[in-house]
Design a protein around this motif. Structure first.
Motif, mmCIF file in Angstrom:
data_model
loop_
_atom_site.group_PDB
_atom_site.id
_atom_site.type_symbol
_atom_site.label_atom_id
_atom_site.label_comp_id
_atom_site.label_asym_id
_atom_site.label_seq_id
_atom_site.Cartn_x
_atom_site.Cartn_y
_atom_site.Cartn_z
ATOM 1 N N SER A 17 5.567 5.137 -5.302
ATOM 2 C CA SER A 17 5.311 4.091 -4.011
ATOM 3 C C SER A 17 5.954 5.227 -2.716
ATOM 4 N N LEU A 18 5.491 4.848 -1.545
ATOM 5 C CA LEU A 18 6.027 5.363 -0.446
ATOM 6 C C LEU A 18 5.946 4.386 0.671
ATOM 7 N N ARG A 19 6.743 4.512 1.867
ATOM 8 C CA ARG A 19 6.597 3.613 2.994
ATOM 9 C C ARG A 19 6.315 4.545 4.116
ATOM 10 N N VAL A 48 -7.837 1.859 6.545
ATOM 11 C CA VAL A 48 -7.026 1.533 5.416
ATOM 12 C C VAL A 48 -6.538 -0.139 5.624
ATOM 13 N N THR A 49 -6.211 -0.361 6.680
ATOM 14 C CA THR A 49 -5.408 -1.880 6.965
ATOM 15 C C THR A 49 -5.133 -1.891 8.415
ATOM 16 N N PHE A 68 -1.078 -1.827 -1.216
ATOM 17 C CA PHE A 68 -0.724 -1.325 0.011
ATOM 18 C C PHE A 68 -0.516 -2.630 0.617
ATOM 19 N N THR A 69 0.675 -2.591 1.466
ATOM 20 C CA THR A 69 1.018 -3.893 2.362
ATOM 21 C C THR A 69 1.255 -3.385 3.811
ATOM 22 N N ILE A 70 0.596 -3.857 4.851
ATOM 23 C CA ILE A 70 1.033 -3.699 6.262
ATOM 24 C C ILE A 70 1.746 -4.826 6.879
ATOM 25 N N GLN A 82 3.506 -0.256 3.252
ATOM 26 C CA GLN A 82 4.185 0.023 2.136
ATOM 27 C C GLN A 82 3.077 0.348 0.839
ATOM 28 N N MET A 83 3.181 1.482 0.416
ATOM 29 C CA MET A 83 2.231 1.889 -0.508
ATOM 30 C C MET A 83 2.686 1.961 -2.109
#
Length: 123
Positions: A17-19, A48-49, A68-70, A82-83
């Motif tokens: 994961s990476l942010r 992407v988002t 992924f979360t934006i 957040q990936m």
């Protein structure tokens, strides 16, 4: 004018994961929609988002949906990506973008761009 500065990229193993963060300045942050795009070597920039001004609405590309979360913090003038469950095919330069229109997926919708941050996912 809006200035955007991304941070948080790096090298991570597949499954990790990476942010990413993108700090904005120069305009009332809550008045602009935000998005993340990415560009891999030899490929076109892809959506992407994106997230609405209030943060209540989002959209994702099929390739990252569920991983992924934006999000955004309007008090901190920052948008996050957040990936999770990263894959080698996620390797790209990730760009933050801002729009004074809406949170559409087309890059032509976005007026302002950051310098990009490299994300590399090793297999």
């Amino acid at each position: 004018q809006v200035q955007l500065v991304e941070s948080g990229g790096g090298l991570v193993q597949a499954g990790g994961s990476l942010r990413l963060s993108c700090a904005a300045s120069g305009r009332t942050f809550s008045s602009i929609a935000m998005a993340w795009f990415r560009q891999a070597p030899g490929k076109e920039r892809e959506f992407v988002t994106a997230i609405s001004r209030s943060g209540t609405s989002t959209r994702y590309s099929d390739s990252v949906k569920g991983r992924f979360t934006i999000s955004r913090d309007n008090a901190k003038n920052t948008v996050y990506l957040q990936m999770n469950s990263l894959k080698p095919e996620d390797t790209a330069v990730y760009y933050c973008a801002a729009s004074n229109r809406n949170y559409y997926s087309s890059p032509t919708n976005y007026n302002y761009w950051g310098q990009g941050t490299q994300v590399t996912v090793s297999s």
